[in-house]
Design an enzyme around this catalytic site. Structure first.
Site, PDB file in Angstrom:
ATOM      1  N   VAL A  77       0.860  -1.179   0.000  1.00 21.10           N
ATOM      2  CA  VAL A  77       0.000   0.000   0.000  1.00 21.10           C
ATOM      3  C   VAL A  77       0.896   1.228   0.000  1.00 21.10           C
ATOM      4  O   VAL A  77       1.766   1.374   0.865  1.00 21.10           O
ATOM      5  CB  VAL A  77      -0.916   0.007   1.251  1.00 21.10           C
ATOM      6  N   PHE A  85      -3.212   6.287   7.750  1.00 21.60           N
ATOM      7  CA  PHE A  85      -3.010   4.863   8.039  1.00 21.60           C
ATOM      8  C   PHE A  85      -4.240   4.213   8.686  1.00 21.60           C
ATOM      9  O   PHE A  85      -4.692   3.155   8.258  1.00 21.60           O
ATOM     10  CB  PHE A  85      -1.778   4.706   8.938  1.00 21.60           C
ATOM     11  N   SER A 104       2.931  -4.338   3.300  1.00 23.10           N
ATOM     12  CA  SER A 104       3.780  -3.177   3.561  1.00 23.10           C
ATOM     13  C   SER A 104       2.921  -1.956   3.298  1.00 23.10           C
ATOM     14  O   SER A 104       2.072  -1.969   2.405  1.00 23.10           O
ATOM     15  CB  SER A 104       4.982  -3.148   2.619  1.00 23.10           C
ATOM     16  N   CYS A 105       3.132  -0.901   4.063  1.00 25.45           N
ATOM     17  CA  CYS A 105       2.422   0.363   3.829  1.00 25.45           C
ATOM     18  C   CYS A 105       3.454   1.464   3.976  1.00 25.45           C
ATOM     19  O   CYS A 105       4.076   1.609   5.039  1.00 25.45           O
ATOM     20  CB  CYS A 105       1.279   0.544   4.824  1.00 25.45           C
ATOM     21  N   VAL A 106       3.643   2.228   2.910  1.00 23.90           N
ATOM     22  CA  VAL A 106       4.654   3.279   2.928  1.00 23.90           C
ATOM     23  C   VAL A 106       4.084   4.588   2.396  1.00 23.90           C
ATOM     24  O   VAL A 106       3.221   4.598   1.519  1.00 23.90           O
ATOM     25  CB  VAL A 106       5.901   2.889   2.097  1.00 23.90           C
TER      26      VAL A 106
END
Length: 125
Positions: A77, A85, A104-106
Site C-alpha cells: 500500500v 493509516f 507493507s504500507c509506505v
C-alpha cells in the site's frame, strides 16, 4: 514458464506501458491500482472511498485471472499521507476479515495522477 497478461474492462486500463496484471505459474501479480471509479472513470480522493476503489479494482483483476481476494498473500500500500493509516486500515480490514495477507504500507512523495493511495497485490490461483 510463460506469462499471461490479464486484461479486464472491470478495472481501469493502464495509464502507461504495463499490464493490469500478470499470471506466472500459479501466481497473479497486479499492477498498482489507483483509486479510479470504474463506473465514472474519475479519480477518488477521499481516503476511505479511495481505498475501497483501489481494492475493488484489484478484486476485478483477480476475478478475471480466476482467483479471489481470499488468495492474496501479499499487498503493498502506497499512501500520500501516512496520517491516513488508520482510515486505510478501517476499509482494508473489511476486505480481509480473517487470515489477512502480509502487507507493507509506505508513504511516498507522489503517486500518479496525484492520487492519495495505490495498492498492489500478489495472489495464488
Amino acid at each position: 514458464m510463460s506469462k499471461i497478461v490479464i486484461d479486464t474492462k472491470n478495472a481501469p486500463g493502464a495509464i502507461g506501458p504495463y499490464s493490469q496484471g500478470i499470471i506466472v505459474g500459479n501466481l497473479v501479480y497486479t499492477s498498482g491500482q489507483l483509486p479510479i471509479d470504474i463506473a465514472t472513470g474519475e479519480l477518488v480522493q477521499e481516503v476511505k472511498s479511495a481505498t475501497k476503489a483501489s481494492l475493488d479494482n484489484i478484486k476485478a483483476i483477480l476475478e478475471e485471472a480466476g482467483t479471489s481476494m481470499d488468495n492474496i498473500f501479499k499487498t503493498t500500500v502506497f499512501v500520500k499521507d501516512l496520517n491516513d493509516f488508520n482510515a486505510v486500515n478501517e476499509v482494508y480490514a473489511t476486505y480481509f476479515k480473517s487470515n489477512p495477507p502480509a502487507r507493507s504500507c509506505v508513504q511516498v512523495a507522489k503517486l500518479p495522477k496525484d492520487a492519495v493511495i495505490e495498492i498492489e497485490a500478489i495472489a495464488v490461483l
